[in-house]
Write a protein that holds these residues in place. Sequence first.
Motif, PDB file in Angstrom:
ATOM      1  N   GLU A 158       1.765  -9.459  -0.484  1.00  0.00           N
ATOM      2  CA  GLU A 158       0.831  -8.636   0.736  1.00  0.00           C
ATOM      3  C   GLU A 158       1.606  -9.039   2.529  1.00  0.00           C
ATOM      4  O   GLU A 158       2.395 -10.181   2.038  1.00  0.00           O
ATOM      5  N   ALA A 159       1.190  -7.508   2.856  1.00  0.00           N
ATOM      6  CA  ALA A 159       2.000  -8.498   3.944  1.00  0.00           C
ATOM      7  C   ALA A 159       0.881  -7.454   4.863  1.00  0.00           C
ATOM      8  O   ALA A 159       0.503  -6.838   5.080  1.00  0.00           O
ATOM      9  N   ALA A 160       1.848  -7.652   6.406  1.00  0.00           N
ATOM     10  CA  ALA A 160       1.022  -7.147   7.490  1.00  0.00           C
ATOM     11  C   ALA A 160       2.145  -7.216   8.732  1.00  0.00           C
ATOM     12  O   ALA A 160       3.311  -7.471   8.650  1.00  0.00           O
ATOM     13  N   LEU A 161       1.760  -5.375   9.478  1.00  0.00           N
ATOM     14  CA  LEU A 161       3.226  -5.503  10.449  1.00  0.00           C
ATOM     15  C   LEU A 161       1.826  -5.213  11.406  1.00  0.00           C
ATOM     16  O   LEU A 161       0.419  -4.833  12.203  1.00  0.00           O
ATOM     17  N   ILE A 162       2.749  -5.772  12.486  1.00  0.00           N
ATOM     18  CA  ILE A 162       2.129  -5.836  14.099  1.00  0.00           C
ATOM     19  C   ILE A 162       2.736  -4.927  14.930  1.00  0.00           C
ATOM     20  O   ILE A 162       4.055  -5.082  15.192  1.00  0.00           O
ATOM     21  N   ASP A 163       2.350  -4.496  15.560  1.00  0.00           N
ATOM     22  CA  ASP A 163       3.038  -3.158  16.785  1.00  0.00           C
ATOM     23  C   ASP A 163       3.367  -2.332  16.388  1.00  0.00           C
ATOM     24  O   ASP A 163       5.301  -2.315  16.645  1.00  0.00           O
ATOM     25  N   PRO A 164       3.349  -1.517  15.048  1.00  0.00           N
ATOM     26  CA  PRO A 164       4.178  -0.749  14.364  1.00  0.00           C
ATOM     27  C   PRO A 164       4.620   0.438  15.188  1.00  0.00           C
ATOM     28  O   PRO A 164       4.118   0.704  16.027  1.00  0.00           O
ATOM     29  N   VAL A 165       5.983   1.139  15.459  1.00  0.00           N
ATOM     30  CA  VAL A 165       6.693   1.955  16.579  1.00  0.00           C
ATOM     31  C   VAL A 165       6.285   3.136  15.971  1.00  0.00           C
ATOM     32  O   VAL A 165       7.443   3.172  14.762  1.00  0.00           O
ATOM     33  N   VAL A 166       6.275   4.830  16.564  1.00  0.00           N
ATOM     34  CA  VAL A 166       5.757   5.725  15.346  1.00  0.00           C
ATOM     35  C   VAL A 166       7.196   6.310  15.052  1.00  0.00           C
ATOM     36  O   VAL A 166       7.648   6.214  13.916  1.00  0.00           O
ATOM     37  N   GLU A 167       7.985   5.968  15.790  1.00  0.00           N
ATOM     38  CA  GLU A 167       9.544   6.172  16.009  1.00  0.00           C
ATOM     39  C   GLU A 167      10.685   5.414  14.382  1.00  0.00           C
ATOM     40  O   GLU A 167      11.173   6.473  14.194  1.00  0.00           O
ATOM     41  N   LYS A 168       9.570   4.400  14.743  1.00  0.00           N
ATOM     42  CA  LYS A 168      10.285   3.345  13.797  1.00  0.00           C
ATOM     43  C   LYS A 168       9.606   3.356  11.886  1.00  0.00           C
ATOM     44  O   LYS A 168      10.050   2.394  10.937  1.00  0.00           O
TER      45      LYS A 168
ATOM     46  N   VAL B  77       6.212 -18.850  20.448  1.00  0.00           N
ATOM     47  CA  VAL B  77       6.338 -17.527  21.457  1.00  0.00           C
ATOM     48  C   VAL B  77       7.175 -16.407  20.621  1.00  0.00           C
ATOM     49  O   VAL B  77       8.080 -16.203  21.084  1.00  0.00           O
ATOM     50  N   TYR B  78       6.155 -15.206  20.556  1.00  0.00           N
ATOM     51  CA  TYR B  78       6.932 -13.945  19.538  1.00  0.00           C
ATOM     52  C   TYR B  78       5.918 -13.089  20.478  1.00  0.00           C
ATOM     53  O   TYR B  78       4.633 -12.190  20.319  1.00  0.00           O
TER      54      TYR B  78
ATOM     55  N   MET C 189       6.535 -18.096   4.042  1.00  0.00           N
ATOM     56  CA  MET C 189       6.068 -16.573   4.261  1.00  0.00           C
ATOM     57  C   MET C 189       7.817 -16.195   4.793  1.00  0.00           C
ATOM     58  O   MET C 189       8.586 -16.737   4.848  1.00  0.00           O
ATOM     59  N   LEU C 190       6.850 -14.900   4.605  1.00  0.00           N
ATOM     60  CA  LEU C 190       8.035 -14.076   5.580  1.00  0.00           C
ATOM     61  C   LEU C 190       7.978 -13.682   6.284  1.00  0.00           C
ATOM     62  O   LEU C 190       6.922 -12.940   6.886  1.00  0.00           O
ATOM     63  N   PHE C 191       8.668 -13.810   7.523  1.00  0.00           N
ATOM     64  CA  PHE C 191       8.625 -13.834   9.256  1.00  0.00           C
ATOM     65  C   PHE C 191       9.607 -12.819   9.458  1.00  0.00           C
ATOM     66  O   PHE C 191      10.848 -12.927   9.376  1.00  0.00           O
ATOM     67  N   ARG C 192       9.424 -11.553  10.100  1.00  0.00           N
ATOM     68  CA  ARG C 192      10.632 -10.163   9.890  1.00  0.00           C
ATOM     69  C   ARG C 192      10.567  -9.689  11.726  1.00  0.00           C
ATOM     70  O   ARG C 192       9.384  -9.338  11.871  1.00  0.00           O
ATOM     71  N   GLN C 193      11.488  -9.590  12.975  1.00  0.00           N
ATOM     72  CA  GLN C 193      10.728  -9.436  14.326  1.00  0.00           C
ATOM     73  C   GLN C 193      12.100  -8.150  14.648  1.00  0.00           C
ATOM     74  O   GLN C 193      12.842  -7.973  13.898  1.00  0.00           O
ATOM     75  N   LEU C 194      11.576  -6.802  14.397  1.00  0.00           N
ATOM     76  CA  LEU C 194      12.034  -6.006  14.356  1.00  0.00           C
ATOM     77  C   LEU C 194      11.768  -4.941  16.124  1.00  0.00           C
ATOM     78  O   LEU C 194      10.677  -5.171  16.578  1.00  0.00           O
ATOM     79  N   PHE C 195      12.917  -4.165  16.222  1.00  0.00           N
ATOM     80  CA  PHE C 195      12.992  -3.897  17.385  1.00  0.00           C
ATOM     81  C   PHE C 195      13.046  -3.028  17.577  1.00  0.00           C
ATOM     82  O   PHE C 195      14.160  -1.948  16.765  1.00  0.00           O
ATOM     83  N   ASP C 196      12.410  -1.953  18.708  1.00  0.00           N
ATOM     84  CA  ASP C 196      12.722  -0.451  19.009  1.00  0.00           C
ATOM     85  C   ASP C 196      13.299   0.019  20.506  1.00  0.00           C
ATOM     86  O   ASP C 196      12.980  -0.968  21.412  1.00  0.00           O
ATOM     87  N   GLN C 197      15.111   0.592  20.067  1.00  0.00           N
ATOM     88  CA  GLN C 197      15.636  -0.141  21.590  1.00  0.00           C
ATOM     89  C   GLN C 197      14.747   0.507  22.947  1.00  0.00           C
ATOM     90  O   GLN C 197      15.115   0.322  24.085  1.00  0.00           O
ATOM     91  N   ASP C 198      14.252   1.454  22.276  1.00  0.00           N
ATOM     92  CA  ASP C 198      14.079   2.312  23.278  1.00  0.00           C
ATOM     93  C   ASP C 198      12.809   2.317  24.405  1.00  0.00           C
ATOM     94  O   ASP C 198      12.662   2.035  25.255  1.00  0.00           O
ATOM     95  N   THR C 199      12.064   1.402  23.580  1.00  0.00           N
ATOM     96  CA  THR C 199      10.270   0.787  24.446  1.00  0.00           C
ATOM     97  C   THR C 199      10.597  -0.491  24.209  1.00  0.00           C
ATOM     98  O   THR C 199       9.731  -0.687  24.899  1.00  0.00           O
ATOM     99  N   TRP C 200      11.753  -1.645  24.227  1.00  0.00           N
ATOM    100  CA  TRP C 200      12.016  -2.591  23.875  1.00  0.00           C
ATOM    101  C   TRP C 200      10.805  -2.856  23.441  1.00  0.00           C
ATOM    102  O   TRP C 200       9.772  -4.291  24.083  1.00  0.00           O
ATOM    103  N   THR C 201      10.024  -2.814  22.637  1.00  0.00           N
ATOM    104  CA  THR C 201       9.512  -3.711  21.675  1.00  0.00           C
ATOM    105  C   THR C 201       9.624  -4.168  20.190  1.00  0.00           C
ATOM    106  O   THR C 201      10.429  -3.716  19.986  1.00  0.00           O
ATOM    107  N   TYR C 202       8.443  -4.892  20.881  1.00  0.00           N
ATOM    108  CA  TYR C 202       9.332  -5.187  19.219  1.00  0.00           C
ATOM    109  C   TYR C 202       8.012  -5.662  17.885  1.00  0.00           C
ATOM    110  O   TYR C 202       6.935  -5.495  18.529  1.00  0.00           O
ATOM    111  N   THR C 203       7.774  -4.647  16.392  1.00  0.00           N
ATOM    112  CA  THR C 203       7.064  -4.848  15.673  1.00  0.00           C
ATOM    113  C   THR C 203       7.143  -6.813  14.672  1.00  0.00           C
ATOM    114  O   THR C 203       8.623  -6.623  14.296  1.00  0.00           O
ATOM    115  N   TYR C 204       6.299  -6.987  14.422  1.00  0.00           N
ATOM    116  CA  TYR C 204       6.518  -7.826  13.320  1.00  0.00           C
ATOM    117  C   TYR C 204       6.008  -8.010  12.498  1.00  0.00           C
ATOM    118  O   TYR C 204       5.028  -6.917  12.055  1.00  0.00           O
TER     119      TYR C 204
END
Length: 232
Positions: A25-35, A168-169, A1-16
Amino acid sequence: MLFRQLFDQDTWTYTYLLADFNTKEAALIDPVVEKVERDFKLLNELGLRLKYCLETHVHADHITGTGKLRELTDCEGIVPENAQVSCASRSIADREILKVGAIGIQAIATLGHTDSHMAYFINGDRVLTGDALLIRGCGRTDFQSGEAGTLYDSVTQRLFSLPEETLVYPAHDYRGHLVSTIGEEKQWNPRFVGRTRSQFIEFMNNLNLPDPKKIMEAVPANERCGNALIAK
Ligand code: FE2
């Protein structure tokens, strides 16, 4: 499995980002519009096909990238059951399992931060906890129909019953942590350790936090899959 933790520094949000190497096949969890540009580029570089954009909940602090990603790809936008998001492709119910190639994503209803919220248990070894359980913290419960007692029950009964070694992510971190485990949070999370349910409710109801900066734009935009920001 490929697993990546991505960060939005403006709102301190992690997208996975998670993906199956074999099926691509891929899934994004909690994507941020600016990213969205960053995430779309990464998907293309890795040769992945975005199947799902999943939300843990309707966010108050950032606008989802799902609407934009749905325009760029043929992904489905999926929200927790009972979320007021009529534009979503569909909703996901408690205990439902989504497949991304061979990867299983099981929804765990974890209400309390908001009145529709899912954690996602991935492949039996890690859980994306959204804003229900943060590292040494938890999401606030003072707006969006949040309810402290319900959050206490969600965390102590649903999440703390997962195996101790489960990674826990969270959806956010404000102190530089990336990952924890269920066992570690059961032992060290100051919001829950040594607090009864009623003590937790009293504590959460007296936090007196200011509203998130973007709440007035983020909640209505997220109820339209993030499309308010890019409306013509
Ligand atoms: Fe939130």
